[in-house]
Design an enzyme around this catalytic site. Structure first.
Site, short mmCIF file in Angstrom:
data_model
loop_
_atom_site.label_atom_id
_atom_site.label_comp_id
_atom_site.label_asym_id
_atom_site.label_seq_id
_atom_site.Cartn_x
_atom_site.Cartn_y
_atom_site.Cartn_z
NE ARG A 229 -6.77 -103.70 93.64
CZ ARG A 229 -5.93 -103.69 94.67
NH1 ARG A 229 -5.59 -102.54 95.22
NH2 ARG A 229 -5.44 -104.81 95.15
CD GLU A 258 -2.45 -99.19 89.84
OE1 GLU A 258 -3.15 -98.30 90.34
OE2 GLU A 258 -2.08 -100.23 90.46
CG HIS A 279 -1.08 -98.98 93.83
ND1 HIS A 279 -1.91 -99.72 93.00
CD2 HIS A 279 -1.38 -99.38 95.09
CE1 HIS A 279 -2.66 -100.53 93.73
NE2 HIS A 279 -2.35 -100.34 95.01
#
Length: 313
Positions: A229, A258, A279
């Site tokens: 994270r 994000e 990601h």
């Protein structure tokens, strides 16, 4: 009873989604802004979300909601204190990225230890044509075999990374919140590891777990990988450490915000030896299908009266 199911951000899951096993009305949206959450979930008994936040302000306006099925492992987008106190079940996805994420970690380790990006870029700039011999050594290359991998967070993914690392001849240092044999503290890992990989959730305790002081304690030849994270590592401190040669490199698949619509310091292309991916460590085609199947398994189990993969505050 017929359930009303609403998937708030279907676009985040590139996989086939089978129909649940009970009478239902299903609606899906590619994306949902926070401002549209309440309107779209009116009357819904089951909400499916990946990254759309569901906080108290919205949840208290949704009296029919019984289940929030999170299409991910992380549940930091859910106000779990509210859901636990108000009888809303929250389920998540577990053990689905057992191949894809560890493989991404290993790929980043290879790319950074062997300086692949710098060498590829230099060839594209014409450096090889200018060389006086058959090769050149502008960037240091380090072996994977014999190097030490520090794993901070030794759950299912940490263990899967460890298996692959050992197969490559790496030595292991392990830290986890659960006591066990061979566990060492984080300062030891930072001090001794050639590669550090972070595999733990973002919590108040792990926010900025790795800052300037921690980075300064690492070897100058070491690299750090974060596929967990954004926010576990202080991004400003990391940018400074890479620019000043405090550590040799970093591979990040996550950022604090994000998508980074307003930019992010780690997106500065002048930062040396930094690889940022959007990601996607979790997102192999195989893993996403496992996730999609488990998501509906969770929904079916809840309606059948045997909820599984429950998350509480």
């Amino acid at each position: 009873m017929s359930h009303k199911i609403v998937f708030l951000d279907r676009e985040t899951l590139d996989a086939d989604l089978r129909k649940p096993n009970f009478p239902h009305d299903y609606t899906e949206y590619a994306q949902t802004s926070p401002a549209d959450v309440v309107e779209r979930l009116k009357g819904a008994t089951i909400a499916i979300t990946n990254k759309v936040p569901l906080r108290e302000e919205a949840l208290k306006q949704l009296p029919d909601l019984k289940l929030i099925a999170v299409a991910a492992t992380g549940t930091d987008v859910i106000d779990k204190v509210y859901t636990t106190a108000n009888g809303i079940t929250v389920s998540n996805i577990r053990n689905y990225a057992y191949n894809t994420l560890p493989e991404h970690v290993i790929a980043l380790i290879f790319a950074l230890r062997r300086n692949l990006v710098n060498y590829v870029d230099s060839v594209r700039r014409g450096r090889w044509q200018e060389a006086n011999q058959f090769c050149y050594f502008d960037y240091p290359i380090y072996d994977i075999a014999g190097s030490t991998l520090g794993i901070i967070g030794y759950g299912a993914l940490g263990k899967s990374i460890a298996t692959r690392a050992e197969a490559l001849g790496m030595k292991l240092l392990i830290n986890d919140v659960v006591p066990g044999p061979g566990i060492v503290d984080i300062p030891t890992i930072l001090r001794e590891a050639d590669v550090v990989t972070l595999n733990l959730p973002l919590t108040p305790q792990t926010k900025n777990l790795i800052g300037a002081k921690e980075l300064a304690s690492m070897k100058k030849t070491s690299i750090i990988i974060n596929t967990a994270r954004g926010g576990i590592v202080d991004e400003q401190a990391l940018a400074d450490a890479l620019r000043n040669g405090v550590i040799a490199g970093a591979g990040f698949d996550v950022l604090t915000v994000e998508p980074p619509k307003q930019g992010n310091i780690l997106l500065d292309p002048t930062i040396p030896n930094l690889i940022v991916t959007p990601h996607v460590a979790w997102a192999s085609k195989e893993a996403m299908q496992v996730l999609a199947d488990q998501l509906i398994d969770n929904v079916d189990a809840f309606v059948a009266g045997a909820p599984r993969n429950i998350v509480t505050a």
